[in-house]
Scaffold this active site. Structure first.
Site, short mmCIF file in Angstrom:
data_model
loop_
_atom_site.label_atom_id
_atom_site.label_comp_id
_atom_site.label_asym_id
_atom_site.label_seq_id
_atom_site.Cartn_x
_atom_site.Cartn_y
_atom_site.Cartn_z
N LYS A 99 17.53 -16.87 -6.25
CA LYS A 99 16.66 -15.70 -6.15
C LYS A 99 15.96 -15.51 -7.48
O LYS A 99 16.55 -15.76 -8.55
CB LYS A 99 17.46 -14.44 -5.82
CG LYS A 99 16.63 -13.15 -5.88
CD LYS A 99 17.50 -11.91 -5.86
CE LYS A 99 16.65 -10.67 -6.13
NZ LYS A 99 17.45 -9.43 -6.21
N GLU B 44 17.23 3.48 -9.57
CA GLU B 44 18.37 2.57 -9.75
C GLU B 44 19.15 2.87 -11.02
O GLU B 44 18.71 2.61 -12.13
CB GLU B 44 17.90 1.11 -9.78
CG GLU B 44 19.04 0.13 -9.84
CD GLU B 44 18.74 -1.20 -9.19
OE1 GLU B 44 19.64 -2.05 -9.13
OE2 GLU B 44 17.61 -1.40 -8.72
#
Length: 430
Positions: free
Chosen positions: A192, A237
């Site tokens: 990723k 976040e």
């Protein structure tokens, strides 16, 4: 004031209970706000009594060591004992080791804070250079200090109006870059990688930056609205939050747009929760966090499956992690261990960072780096600098938005995801 060696500065912080019911943001400086607010509570700073500047691969370790040395010799009178009271430094760190951006810790002259219905003012000086109020010994239940003990509050000016425009990477360039990233994933170079693009706008140099912070805080109340050294944003976040040796973190990875109506919105959440692409991306991020934290904690727990987190403009897959810190660890040590998470870099981390440096034609600066605050005990709250923009003194604004790329990513869909992630800043400038 510029940074000094730890041995050359001895700070004194005196916290006093005050009466304060209104918004905190009006106490911040209009040109250089220092802010960390969530649902109206938190802290704002005014002025600057000490600044530490750090660069390179050792920036986190240098900052942690410097702050520990300062905190060890500081004189702190804090009868409030809330998160953000006492001696506090606001901080913001560059994403990459090679970044030209300066990472900073800033100690304000004055902090105005509120938490759990208790409000306070902390005044900070270099020890021996000024008198401190005897009111520091008041307990939170004692008579509150009059409002005139507060620093000056000023009306917030009109928010600047501007339009974000694609900068280094055009939309077509970004789609092509994502395509190259997918090719590298299929070749086995990485599992990723997060690819970002940038956008710019220009606002008047004398614009009240607090107006942008207020717009973000009002629109996204569950995020941490922040402003540190020209970096302004509202991050969903949490990298790590530490209080009394206990810490928590929220991992976000995998997202989709909100639906146009209730039925469509529910379908979007269900699709995200069952999307193997997004679940795989999220698992990469969670495992990255757990692996990084284990050397610094005595216990760690995480929810077995992610949940869908609803924000005004999108759904996220989220996992909450709870931790007990080892005795010799602080918030900055955890920040150093966690950054960069797979949610903003990729997996494996080193290979993803190398690919980001190869494919992204710009320096991310402090975008996707840690931003937050730390107190004299090493407690604090740190988020990832997302949904944010850097505003220079001349009014040039630079924003970034990224997308997590995995083997079955659709470049056009990833472009649409970045559009969603630009929305908080774009809407705040409308």
């Amino acid at each position: 004031m510029t940074s000094s060696p730890p041995s050359a500065v001895r700070l004194r912080a005196v916290t006093t209970v005050v009466t304060l019911d209104g918004p905190l943001i009006g106490f911040a400086d209009s040109a250089h706000p220092l802010v960390a607010l969530r649902r109206g509570d938190g802290i704002v700073g005014v002025g600057e009594v000490w600044r530490g500047e750090f660069r390179g691969a050792s920036r986190f370790a240098d900052a942690a060591r410097t702050w520990r040395a300062i905190a060890d010799v500081a004189e702190v009178a804090d009868p409030v004992h809330r998160a953000g009271s006492g001696l506090v430094a606001f901080g913001s760190f560059a994403f990459a080791d090679e970044s030209a951006a300066t990472s900073v810790l800033v100690v304000p002259e004055t902090i105005v804070g509120r938490r759990d219905g208790v409000a306070w003012v902390t005044r900070i000086s270099v020890a021996g250079t000024g008198e401190q109020s005897a009111d520091a010994e008041r307990e939170p239940g004692a008579d509150h200090v009059p409002a005139d003990h507060l620093p000056a509050e000023t009306p917030i000016g009109e928010r600047p109006r501007a339009t974000l425009a694609a900068a280094t990477l055009s939309r077509d360039d970004f789609v092509a870059t994502v395509g190259r990233a997918v090719e590298r994933i299929r070749a086995g170079d990485v599992e990723k990688v997060v690819i970002a693009r940038d956008a710019t706008a220009s606002i008047p140099a004398n614009a009240d930056r607090r107006a942008i912070v207020r717009e973000l805080a009002d629109a996204y109340p569950d995020t941490l609205a922040f402003a540190v050294d020209g970096l302004i944003g509202a991050s969903p976040e949490t990298l790590v939050s530490v209080h009394a040796r206990e810490a928590s973190a929220r991992v976000l990875a995998g997202s989709t747009a909100r639906g146009a109506d209730a039925a469509e919105d529910a379908a979007a959440a269900t699709q995200l929760a069952t999307s193997q692409k997004d679940l795989d991306e999220h698992e990469f991020a969670v495992q990255s966090v757990l692996k990084a934290l284990r050397p610094h904690v005595t216990a760690v727990t995480a929810s077995e499956a992610p949940f869908t987190l609803k924000l005004p403009n999108l759904w996220h897959l989220a996992t909450d992690v709870e931790l007990e810190l080892a005795e010799d660890s602080s918030g900055l040590d955890l920040v150093a261990a966690l950054h960069p998470t797979a949610a903003v870099a990729g997996s494996p981390t080193d290979a993803a960072l190398a690919l980001i440096a190869e494919l992204e034609p710009f320096d991310r600066g402090r975008y996707a780096g840690p931003v937050g605050w730390i107190d004299q005990d090493g407690d604090g709250e740190w988020v990832i600098a997302l949904r944010c923009a850097r505003i220079d003194d001349d009014g040039m604004l630079v924003a970034h938005a990224g997308a997590g790329i995995v083997i079955d990513s659709d470049p056009v869909a990833e472009l649409a995801e970045t559009r969603m992630k630009f929305r908080p800043i774009a809407d705040a400038l409308r």
